[in-house]
Design a protein around this motif. Structure first.
Motif, PDB file in Angstrom:
ATOM      1  N   THR A  85     -95.838  16.832 -10.460  1.00 44.73           N
ATOM      2  CA  THR A  85     -96.535  17.850 -11.241  1.00 44.73           C
ATOM      3  C   THR A  85     -97.880  17.292 -11.676  1.00 44.73           C
ATOM      4  N   ALA A  86     -98.802  18.190 -11.934  1.00 47.25           N
ATOM      5  CA  ALA A  86    -100.116  17.766 -12.414  1.00 47.25           C
ATOM      6  C   ALA A  86     -99.992  17.011 -13.733  1.00 47.25           C
ATOM      7  N   GLU A  87     -99.066  17.468 -14.578  1.00 49.78           N
ATOM      8  CA  GLU A  87     -98.891  16.841 -15.891  1.00 49.78           C
ATOM      9  C   GLU A  87     -98.462  15.379 -15.775  1.00 49.78           C
ATOM     10  N   GLU A  88     -97.768  15.038 -14.698  1.00 49.45           N
ATOM     11  CA  GLU A  88     -97.357  13.658 -14.473  1.00 49.45           C
ATOM     12  C   GLU A  88     -98.495  12.805 -13.905  1.00 49.45           C
ATOM     13  N   ILE A  89     -99.300  13.389 -13.044  1.00 50.04           N
ATOM     14  CA  ILE A  89    -100.308  12.616 -12.326  1.00 50.04           C
ATOM     15  C   ILE A  89    -101.579  12.422 -13.147  1.00 50.04           C
ATOM     16  N   ILE A  90    -101.933  13.370 -13.984  1.00 52.33           N
ATOM     17  CA  ILE A  90    -103.172  13.260 -14.763  1.00 52.33           C
ATOM     18  C   ILE A  90    -103.225  11.966 -15.579  1.00 52.33           C
ATOM     19  N   PRO A  91    -102.166  11.590 -16.336  1.00 52.65           N
ATOM     20  CA  PRO A  91    -102.234  10.325 -17.081  1.00 52.65           C
ATOM     21  C   PRO A  91    -102.366   9.102 -16.183  1.00 52.65           C
ATOM     22  N   VAL A  92    -101.787   9.171 -14.988  1.00 54.86           N
ATOM     23  CA  VAL A  92    -101.916   8.053 -14.044  1.00 54.86           C
ATOM     24  C   VAL A  92    -103.374   7.888 -13.637  1.00 54.86           C
ATOM     25  N   LEU A  93    -104.029   8.987 -13.305  1.00 51.21           N
ATOM     26  CA  LEU A  93    -105.445   8.922 -12.940  1.00 51.21           C
ATOM     27  C   LEU A  93    -106.292   8.400 -14.094  1.00 51.21           C
ATOM     28  N   GLN A  94    -106.015   8.880 -15.284  1.00 47.04           N
ATOM     29  CA  GLN A  94    -106.776   8.419 -16.449  1.00 47.04           C
ATOM     30  C   GLN A  94    -106.568   6.938 -16.679  1.00 47.04           C
ATOM     31  N   GLY A  95    -105.352   6.455 -16.468  1.00 48.99           N
ATOM     32  CA  GLY A  95    -105.073   5.041 -16.623  1.00 48.99           C
ATOM     33  C   GLY A  95    -105.751   4.181 -15.574  1.00 48.99           C
ATOM     34  N   LEU A  96    -106.122   4.788 -14.450  1.00 52.90           N
ATOM     35  CA  LEU A  96    -106.810   4.076 -13.373  1.00 52.90           C
ATOM     36  C   LEU A  96    -108.337   4.202 -13.481  1.00 52.90           C
ATOM     37  N   GLY A  97    -108.819   4.745 -14.588  1.00 47.83           N
ATOM     38  CA  GLY A  97    -110.260   4.803 -14.811  1.00 47.83           C
ATOM     39  C   GLY A  97    -110.916   6.107 -14.428  1.00 47.83           C
ATOM     40  N   CYS A  98    -110.129   7.171 -14.319  1.00 43.48           N
ATOM     41  CA  CYS A  98    -110.710   8.474 -14.006  1.00 43.48           C
ATOM     42  C   CYS A  98    -110.995   9.258 -15.283  1.00 43.48           C
ATOM     43  N   GLN A  99    -112.019  10.070 -15.233  1.00 44.80           N
ATOM     44  CA  GLN A  99    -112.368  10.919 -16.361  1.00 44.80           C
ATOM     45  C   GLN A  99    -112.734  12.306 -15.843  1.00 44.80           C
ATOM     46  N   GLU A 100    -112.903  13.248 -16.771  1.00 45.75           N
ATOM     47  CA  GLU A 100    -113.247  14.632 -16.415  1.00 45.75           C
ATOM     48  C   GLU A 100    -112.254  15.215 -15.400  1.00 45.75           C
ATOM     49  N   VAL A 101    -110.974  14.980 -15.637  1.00 41.83           N
ATOM     50  CA  VAL A 101    -109.946  15.474 -14.710  1.00 41.83           C
ATOM     51  C   VAL A 101    -109.833  16.991 -14.841  1.00 41.83           C
ATOM     52  N   GLN A 102    -109.900  17.683 -13.708  1.00 43.52           N
ATOM     53  CA  GLN A 102    -109.780  19.137 -13.655  1.00 43.52           C
ATOM     54  C   GLN A 102    -108.542  19.516 -12.843  1.00 43.52           C
ATOM     55  N   HIS A 103    -107.801  20.491 -13.329  1.00 47.79           N
ATOM     56  CA  HIS A 103    -106.545  20.919 -12.696  1.00 47.79           C
ATOM     57  C   HIS A 103    -106.748  22.288 -12.051  1.00 47.79           C
ATOM     58  N   TYR A 104    -106.418  22.375 -10.750  1.00 50.34           N
ATOM     59  CA  TYR A 104    -106.506  23.629 -10.012  1.00 50.34           C
ATOM     60  C   TYR A 104    -105.155  23.936  -9.359  1.00 50.34           C
ATOM     61  N   GLY A 105    -104.904  25.221  -9.165  1.00 50.96           N
ATOM     62  CA  GLY A 105    -103.727  25.649  -8.426  1.00 50.96           C
ATOM     63  C   GLY A 105    -104.135  26.251  -7.096  1.00 50.96           C
ATOM     64  N   ILE A 106    -103.364  25.981  -6.061  1.00 50.81           N
ATOM     65  CA  ILE A 106    -103.633  26.519  -4.729  1.00 50.81           C
ATOM     66  C   ILE A 106    -102.430  27.327  -4.274  1.00 50.81           C
ATOM     67  N   ARG A 107    -102.677  28.574  -3.931  1.00 45.95           N
ATOM     68  CA  ARG A 107    -101.661  29.566  -3.579  1.00 45.95           C
ATOM     69  C   ARG A 107    -100.800  29.893  -4.797  1.00 45.95           C
ATOM     70  N   SER A 108    -101.467  30.434  -5.809  1.00 48.52           N
ATOM     71  CA  SER A 108    -100.779  30.854  -7.032  1.00 48.52           C
ATOM     72  C   SER A 108     -99.980  32.127  -6.832  1.00 48.52           C
ATOM     73  N   PHE A 109    -100.371  32.948  -5.846  1.00 51.40           N
ATOM     74  CA  PHE A 109     -99.703  34.225  -5.599  1.00 51.40           C
ATOM     75  C   PHE A 109     -99.136  34.330  -4.189  1.00 51.40           C
ATOM     76  N   CYS A 110     -99.824  33.749  -3.226  1.00 51.96           N
ATOM     77  CA  CYS A 110     -99.473  33.957  -1.811  1.00 51.96           C
ATOM     78  C   CYS A 110     -98.003  33.679  -1.524  1.00 51.96           C
ATOM     79  N   ASP A 111     -97.473  32.573  -2.019  1.00 47.41           N
ATOM     80  CA  ASP A 111     -96.121  32.161  -1.659  1.00 47.41           C
ATOM     81  C   ASP A 111     -95.051  33.020  -2.311  1.00 47.41           C
TER      82      ASP A 111
END
Length: 265
Positions: A193-219
């Motif tokens: 999930t995005a909620e799990e990965i965002i803190p990992v990225l931040q811990g690795l020195g990432c900032q300005e993390v943006q969350h997007y969804g792909i195929r929110s309706f299609c599936d």
């Protein structure tokens, strides 16, 4: 990578058919649109982009068509051969370089921190050491560069089973696991999930993390045949573009995409 390259080689025809289907086209179109929001901030000239596990160039071709230089790294020879052919057909051979390598052990000349953009799309579900793979993926990126990762969204699993298979018991079971399989590549995958990965990225020195969804309706539209109608597809694409960064839709989209900037050193 734990999965043998042969699995990806033998599924080439099915994979290419999937990319041409409406859901495949949406995956690439929405990802490109999300990246485009950030690319102009990196400067006006052509960018140097590294596409890890880039397969047959679905993302790379679109970015090269914008004038950027893209290096595709993948372990499957058939995928890279298809990427080379696509680049030639599109007249983009000079802008696309293909490298056969394990993306978790990049050649030294790629892991030198010289790339403006690094893509890590649909790789995490196949690896065990997610923080380690993300650290390896970030190493080739310049300070201030753009990182984009994409993965199957675990939040979508139960919803997809309930809607498409009308199997509430199986949907309930899906709530309690992060394991699944891909029919196309006949591979075990781990869902995130995005909620799990965002803190990992931040811990690795990432900032300005943006969350997007792909195929929110299609599936969750069960009439797949109608998606091939050009007018219906155009309306669906506009809906997907309008909700890719709009809560709550990105939280239950089939895929999640995260973009981030590598912190300046």
């Amino acid at each position: 990578m734990p999965e043998a390259p042969g699995k990806f080689n033998t599924a080439m025809t099915t994979w290419q058919e999937w990319q041409d289907a409406p859901w495949g086209r949406l995956r690439y179109a929405i990802a490109e649109a999300n990246l485009a929001r950030h690319l102009d901030d990196l400067g006006g000239g052509p960018l140097r982009i590294l596409d890890l596990a880039g397969g047959d160039g679905g993302d790379a071709i679109r970015l090269a068509a914008r004038g950027h230089h893209v290096t595709i790294v993948d372990c499957a020879p058939a995928m890279l051969a298809a990427a080379t052919e696509r680049a030639s057909t599109a007249g983009l051979t000079e802008l696309i370089t293909c490298v056969r390598a394990d993306v978790t052990a990049l050649p030294a000349d790629l892991a030198d921190g010289a790339f403006d953009v690094v893509l890590c799309h649909n790789l995490l579900q196949y690896v065990e050491d997610v923080p380690g793979v993300l650290a390896t993926a970030l190493a080739p990126l310049k300070s201030g560069g753009l990182f984009s990762m994409m993965a199957i969204n675990r939040h979508s699993a139960a919803l997809s089973i309930a809607v498409r298979e009308t199997d509430p018991a199986a949907a309930l079971a899906a709530l309690g696991t992060d394991q699944s399989r891909t029919q196309m590549f006949n591979s075990a995958v781990t869902l995130h999930t995005a909620e799990e990965i965002i803190p990992v990225l931040q811990g690795l020195g990432c900032q300005e993390v943006q969350h997007y969804g792909i195929r929110s309706f299609c599936d969750y539209i069960t009439d797949d045949a109608r998606k091939y109608d050009p007018a219906f597809y155009a309306d669906l694409e506009q809906l997907e573009l309008a909700t890719t960064a709009r809560p709550p839709y990105m939280h239950t989209a089939r895929l999640f995409q995260l973009t981030a900037r590598k912190r300046d050193i």
